[in-house]
Design an enzyme around this catalytic site. Structure first.
Site, mmCIF file in Angstrom:
data_model
loop_
_atom_site.group_PDB
_atom_site.id
_atom_site.type_symbol
_atom_site.label_atom_id
_atom_site.label_comp_id
_atom_site.label_asym_id
_atom_site.label_seq_id
_atom_site.Cartn_x
_atom_site.Cartn_y
_atom_site.Cartn_z
ATOM 1 N N CYS A 2 0.822 -1.212 0.000
ATOM 2 C CA CYS A 2 0.000 0.000 0.000
ATOM 3 C C CYS A 2 0.853 1.258 0.000
ATOM 4 O O CYS A 2 1.972 1.270 0.499
ATOM 5 C CB CYS A 2 -0.880 0.037 1.241
ATOM 6 S SG CYS A 2 -1.908 -1.405 1.412
ATOM 7 N N ARG A 28 4.741 0.827 -6.338
ATOM 8 C CA ARG A 28 4.641 -0.133 -5.230
ATOM 9 C C ARG A 28 3.611 -1.227 -5.513
ATOM 10 O O ARG A 28 3.537 -2.211 -4.796
ATOM 11 C CB ARG A 28 4.236 0.608 -3.943
ATOM 12 C CG ARG A 28 5.283 1.573 -3.457
ATOM 13 C CD ARG A 28 4.723 2.496 -2.399
ATOM 14 N NE ARG A 28 4.459 1.841 -1.129
ATOM 15 C CZ ARG A 28 5.348 1.694 -0.172
ATOM 16 N NH1 ARG A 28 6.572 2.138 -0.336
ATOM 17 N NH2 ARG A 28 5.036 1.118 0.970
ATOM 18 N N TRP A 75 -2.978 -2.361 -1.668
ATOM 19 C CA TRP A 75 -2.545 -3.658 -2.205
ATOM 20 C C TRP A 75 -3.091 -4.683 -1.229
ATOM 21 O O TRP A 75 -2.617 -4.791 -0.104
ATOM 22 C CB TRP A 75 -1.019 -3.697 -2.279
ATOM 23 C CG TRP A 75 -0.533 -4.789 -3.155
ATOM 24 C CD1 TRP A 75 -0.535 -4.812 -4.518
ATOM 25 C CD2 TRP A 75 0.024 -6.021 -2.736
ATOM 26 N NE1 TRP A 75 0.003 -5.997 -4.958
ATOM 27 C CE2 TRP A 75 0.348 -6.750 -3.896
ATOM 28 C CE3 TRP A 75 0.291 -6.593 -1.494
ATOM 29 C CZ2 TRP A 75 0.917 -8.017 -3.854
ATOM 30 C CZ3 TRP A 75 0.854 -7.850 -1.454
ATOM 31 C CH2 TRP A 75 1.167 -8.554 -2.621
ATOM 32 N N ASN A 101 -1.018 1.128 5.918
ATOM 33 C CA ASN A 101 -0.204 0.151 5.203
ATOM 34 C C ASN A 101 0.376 -0.786 6.265
ATOM 35 O O ASN A 101 0.930 -0.312 7.249
ATOM 36 C CB ASN A 101 0.921 0.891 4.452
ATOM 37 C CG ASN A 101 1.982 -0.042 3.926
ATOM 38 O OD1 ASN A 101 1.715 -1.216 3.665
ATOM 39 N ND2 ASN A 101 3.188 0.463 3.766
ATOM 40 N N GLY A 102 0.223 -2.086 6.072
ATOM 41 C CA GLY A 102 0.763 -3.027 7.055
ATOM 42 C C GLY A 102 -0.266 -4.087 7.382
ATOM 43 O O GLY A 102 -1.272 -4.236 6.681
ATOM 44 N N GLU A 479 17.969 -22.991 -6.972
ATOM 45 C CA GLU A 479 17.466 -21.622 -7.048
ATOM 46 C C GLU A 479 18.605 -20.633 -7.346
ATOM 47 O O GLU A 479 18.430 -19.687 -8.116
ATOM 48 C CB GLU A 479 16.735 -21.254 -5.738
ATOM 49 C CG GLU A 479 16.323 -19.798 -5.595
ATOM 50 C CD GLU A 479 15.399 -19.264 -6.690
ATOM 51 O OE1 GLU A 479 14.908 -20.044 -7.531
ATOM 52 O OE2 GLU A 479 15.189 -18.037 -6.703
ATOM 53 N N LYS A 483 18.690 -18.112 -10.635
ATOM 54 C CA LYS A 483 18.924 -16.666 -10.627
ATOM 55 C C LYS A 483 20.019 -16.311 -11.638
ATOM 56 O O LYS A 483 19.905 -15.357 -12.388
ATOM 57 C CB LYS A 483 19.338 -16.162 -9.231
ATOM 58 C CG LYS A 483 18.256 -16.197 -8.172
ATOM 59 C CD LYS A 483 17.151 -15.188 -8.353
ATOM 60 C CE LYS A 483 16.023 -15.677 -9.185
ATOM 61 N NZ LYS A 483 14.898 -16.364 -8.752
ATOM 62 N N GLU A 486 18.679 -16.739 -15.302
ATOM 63 C CA GLU A 486 17.717 -15.696 -15.682
ATOM 64 C C GLU A 486 18.387 -14.356 -15.949
ATOM 65 O O GLU A 486 18.016 -13.647 -16.871
ATOM 66 C CB GLU A 486 16.738 -15.440 -14.521
ATOM 67 C CG GLU A 486 15.721 -16.487 -14.294
ATOM 68 C CD GLU A 486 14.865 -16.081 -13.105
ATOM 69 O OE1 GLU A 486 13.709 -15.741 -13.327
ATOM 70 O OE2 GLU A 486 15.359 -16.102 -11.955
ATOM 71 N N HIS A 502 27.201 -38.917 -11.560
ATOM 72 C CA HIS A 502 26.484 -39.797 -12.506
ATOM 73 C C HIS A 502 26.302 -39.127 -13.865
ATOM 74 O O HIS A 502 25.386 -39.462 -14.610
ATOM 75 C CB HIS A 502 25.126 -40.190 -11.926
ATOM 76 C CG HIS A 502 25.255 -40.963 -10.653
ATOM 77 N ND1 HIS A 502 25.706 -42.263 -10.603
ATOM 78 C CD2 HIS A 502 25.048 -40.604 -9.367
ATOM 79 C CE1 HIS A 502 25.749 -42.685 -9.353
ATOM 80 N NE2 HIS A 502 25.349 -41.678 -8.577
ATOM 81 N N LYS A 602 6.840 -11.477 -15.488
ATOM 82 C CA LYS A 602 6.643 -11.645 -14.047
ATOM 83 C C LYS A 602 5.562 -12.679 -13.757
ATOM 84 O O LYS A 602 5.641 -13.417 -12.802
ATOM 85 C CB LYS A 602 6.289 -10.286 -13.428
ATOM 86 C CG LYS A 602 6.248 -10.280 -11.919
ATOM 87 C CD LYS A 602 7.647 -10.386 -11.316
ATOM 88 C CE LYS A 602 7.629 -10.715 -9.853
ATOM 89 N NZ LYS A 602 8.881 -11.356 -9.419
HETATM 90 C C1 F6R Z 1 12.031 -16.800 -11.284
HETATM 91 C C2 F6R Z 1 10.631 -16.482 -11.387
HETATM 92 C C3 F6R Z 1 9.740 -17.471 -12.034
HETATM 93 C C4 F6R Z 1 8.491 -17.683 -11.185
HETATM 94 C C5 F6R Z 1 7.519 -18.637 -11.872
HETATM 95 C C6 F6R Z 1 6.309 -18.928 -11.006
HETATM 96 O O1 F6R Z 1 12.782 -15.771 -10.715
HETATM 97 O O2 F6R Z 1 10.197 -15.440 -10.968
HETATM 98 O O3 F6R Z 1 10.397 -18.679 -12.223
HETATM 99 O O4 F6R Z 1 8.895 -18.182 -9.950
HETATM 100 O O5 F6R Z 1 7.098 -18.102 -13.093
HETATM 101 O O6 F6R Z 1 5.600 -17.777 -10.727
HETATM 102 P P1 F6R Z 1 4.520 -17.752 -9.571
HETATM 103 O O7 F6R Z 1 5.228 -17.937 -8.272
HETATM 104 O O8 F6R Z 1 3.888 -16.408 -9.697
HETATM 105 O O9 F6R Z 1 3.567 -18.869 -9.838
#
Ligand code: F6R
Length: 607
Positions: A2, A28, A75, A101-102, A479, A483, A486, A502, A602
């Site tokens: 928010c 935000r 939000w 907000n919170g 993970e 990162k 990507e 293996h 995203k």
């Molecule tokens: C990686 C990333 C994507 C999401 C994936 C799932 O940094 O952001 O791999 O993790 O697209 O997205 P959600 O969590 O929104 O289902």
């Protein structure tokens, strides 16, 4: 998350300034917008869900009269994104307007008490209790400022709030506890906002409120007090020299870096979930014969880590499954005895929703963990938890990954306690350490924020990286690798360390960097063997290990030392942080934009 904007002008209409202020907080993320102003002893409130410009135009909000007001972009955290839940919220009489907000942790208890005293609630938000608390205090015939201060003392949780009322028509009262709030002054008037950019066109002279502080804004300036005892606080005004763009990122060069540094806060938020929701999900989990953790991308790796927690701590057979494979792999075996917990930051990932649809058709119990209230996942889940990380703008998930893990750890530990499969002492100890994880992450950021950038310089020319970990650290390795892929587009591999011999070991030759994730714990002795295997092939060893772990340090070319005392079971949360920073700095060094990696979105809402 928010956004709040409040303003007392010496002269002129406040509504256009609120509009501008909220527009500059748009980054935000939000789903609803609202203004409240005071004119001639009357409180005016207009609000709705939707985009700022659309709602403001439709409700003619810039025409609202008055030189004092508050505005809010919401939000959603409690209650769906709809008009009735949008801020400002008011008391029964419509005399007090509150923006917030919170997350108010004890709002259900407070709401019940207030309902028993005759208050009527219009929304499903936690915020509305604040307006009614103030109304209740004012029944004691005290002034608004005193009533706000007293009301704040009832609140548990995080908040930044701003309050106005025609009973005190020349002031905005505001306060913060763990949610940001900045006060600004200019010749024109006095302001408060969630973030500096909101007020930057009007003033660059600001004061950052600290936790537990309350401010009274008037036409001529402001006064700060401590919420707890009402004592006055003197604070120097600072001049901000940031540009608007810098201010939106709070001085960080990218949203991703800002989000990496927000993790201590988002982890604390994830530790403040309503107990009822955790209890409800735990009860459903306990009924399952097996648990499928369904997710994609980073959320899948959170599930891989969590599968160790559910299996080892709660002795619940758990399968982490990539959403897009679920129907093909388990579609015929999932059924009424299965629990499906899907984890999705956006709550809108197509593959995840499709997998859930199938599981629901087969009568499985579907649960959700998401960062987005009102998302499809929340609508189709039998019960769900919102992780409260705030919007993530960087395309690569960082703070939402660690917060997902924090939620999943709490569920696994609750289930472990309920099932009694491990000793109460062990559960107590892990719960105690879990509370310390935000501080560990803070410490890691302090220890390595700068150092990782230097480490990256040594490895900036590499054309292949390998990430390895054992046990739960295999998830951290996966993970960390994601990162890097990507953000830097450098081909890289990640495996459970025991599996590397293996096959994957064939790519390792002289000088190839192999990143080992090696927290202290049950897997620690086996990882030494894996390091030796790689060293024998000439690999350059980069280890993320506990400080003072001389064996690992002695075998490594470079070391990222982590604070001592982090239990292996919770290690993916702090141990991923240096790997996030590594990928971020390598991308920057290569001249790439870490906030917008190529080909990625995203939210992936297509098959
Ligand atoms: C990686 C990333 C994507 C999401 C994936 C799932 O940094 O952001 O791999 O993790 O697209 O997205 P959600 O969590 O929104 O289902």
């Amino acid at each position: 998350m928010c956004g709040i904007f409040g303003c007392v002008l010496k002269d002129g209409k406040v509504a256009p300034l609120i509009h501008g202020g909220l527009k500059r907080l748009e980054y935000r993320g939000y789903d609803s917008v609202g203004f409240a102003t005071i004119d001639s002893g009357v409180l005016h409130v207009r609000k709705d869900s939707g985009k700022i410009d659309d709602v403001v135009d439709r409700l003619q909000m810039t025409e609202m009269p008055g030189s004092i007001g508050v505005g809010h972009t919401r939000w959603a955290t409690h209650g769906a994104p709809m008009m009735v839940n949008a801020h400002p919220h008011t008391d029964c009489e419509g005399r007090v307007a509150v923006v917030h907000n919170g997350v108010i942790e004890n709002f259900l208890e407070l709401k019940e008490e207030l309902i028993n005293k005759g208050h009527n609630f219009a929304s499903r938000t936690d915020t509305e209790v604040i307006a009614h608390l103030i109304e209740e205090e004012m029944r004691g015939d005290i002034e608004l400022g005193e009533a706000v201060l007293k009301s704040l003392r009832h609140l548990e949780g995080s908040y930044a709030v701003a309050v106005i009322s025609p009973s005190d028509p020349g002031r905005v009262y505001c306060a913060r506890n763990e949610s940001p709030l900045v006060v600004g002054v200019s010749e024109q008037g006095t302001f408060c906002a969630s973030d500096v950019p909101a007020m930057l066109p009007y003033t660059n002279r600001v004061v950052y409120l600290r936790n537990g502080e309350f401010a009274t804004l008037g036409r001529e300036g402001f006064e700060i007090k401590r919420i707890q005892d009402g004592s006055v606080v003197e604070r120097e005004i600072k001049e901000v020299t940031w540009t608007l763009e810098m201010a939106e990122k709070q001085g960080y060069s990218h949203f991703m870096l800002k989000e990496i540094y927000e993790q201590p806060m988002t982890l604390r938020n994830a530790l403040r979930l309503q107990r009822q929701y955790l209890d409800l999900l735990t009860a459903f989990l306990d009924r399952g014969k097996e648990l499928f953790l369904i997710a994609a991308g980073t959320s899948h790796y959170a599930c891989v880590a969590a599968s160790y927690m559910f299996s080892k701590l709660a002795r619940l057979t758990t399968y982490p499954v990539v959403s897009s494979e679920f129907v093909e792999q388990y579609g015929s075996s999932v059924g009424i005895d299965s629990v499906v917990l899907s984890v999705s930051q956006s709550g809108e990932t197509y593959d995840t929703l499709k997998a859930i649809d199938h599981a629901r058709m087969r009568a499985a119990t579907v649960l959700g963990v998401t960062n987005t209230v009102g998302s499809t996942l929340t609508r189709v889940s039998r019960a769900y938890i919102v992780q409260q990380s705030g919007p993530e703008i960087g395309v690569a998930a960082t703070k939402t990954f660690t917060a997902q893990l924090m939620v999943l750890s709490q569920l696994a530990l609750r289930l472990a306690r309920m099932r009694g499969k491990i000793s109460q002492d062990e559960v107590d100890d892990l719960e105690e350490k879990m509370q310390m994880i935000p501080d560990f992450v803070d410490k890691v950021l302090g220890m390595h924020g700068e150092g990782i950038a230097k480490l990256v310089q040594k490895y900036s020319g590499e054309r292949l990286f390998v990430y390895l970990g054992r046990g739960i650290s295999a998830a951290t390795a996966l993970e960390g690798r994601l990162k890097l892929l990507e953000l830097t587009y450098v081909p890289s591999l990640a495996y459970p360390a025991g599996e590397s011999k293996h096959g994957p070991i064939s790519v390792v030759e002289e000088g190839v960097p192999v990143v080992f994730i090696c927290p202290r714990g049950e897997t620690r002795k086996d990882i030494v063997g894996s390091i030796m295997e790689m060293k024998a092939r000439g690999a350059r060893i980069v280890s993320v290990c506990e400080e003072g772990d001389v064996d690992i340090i002695g075998l490594s070319d470079d070391v990222v030392e982590m604070p001592a005392g982090i239990p292996e079971m919770l290690s993916p949360i702090p141990y991923i942080v240096p790997l996030q920073l590594f990928a971020y700095h390598l991308a920057v060094q290569k001249g790439l934009d870490p906030d917008m990696p190529r080909n990625l979105a995203k939210s992936v809402t297509v098959p």
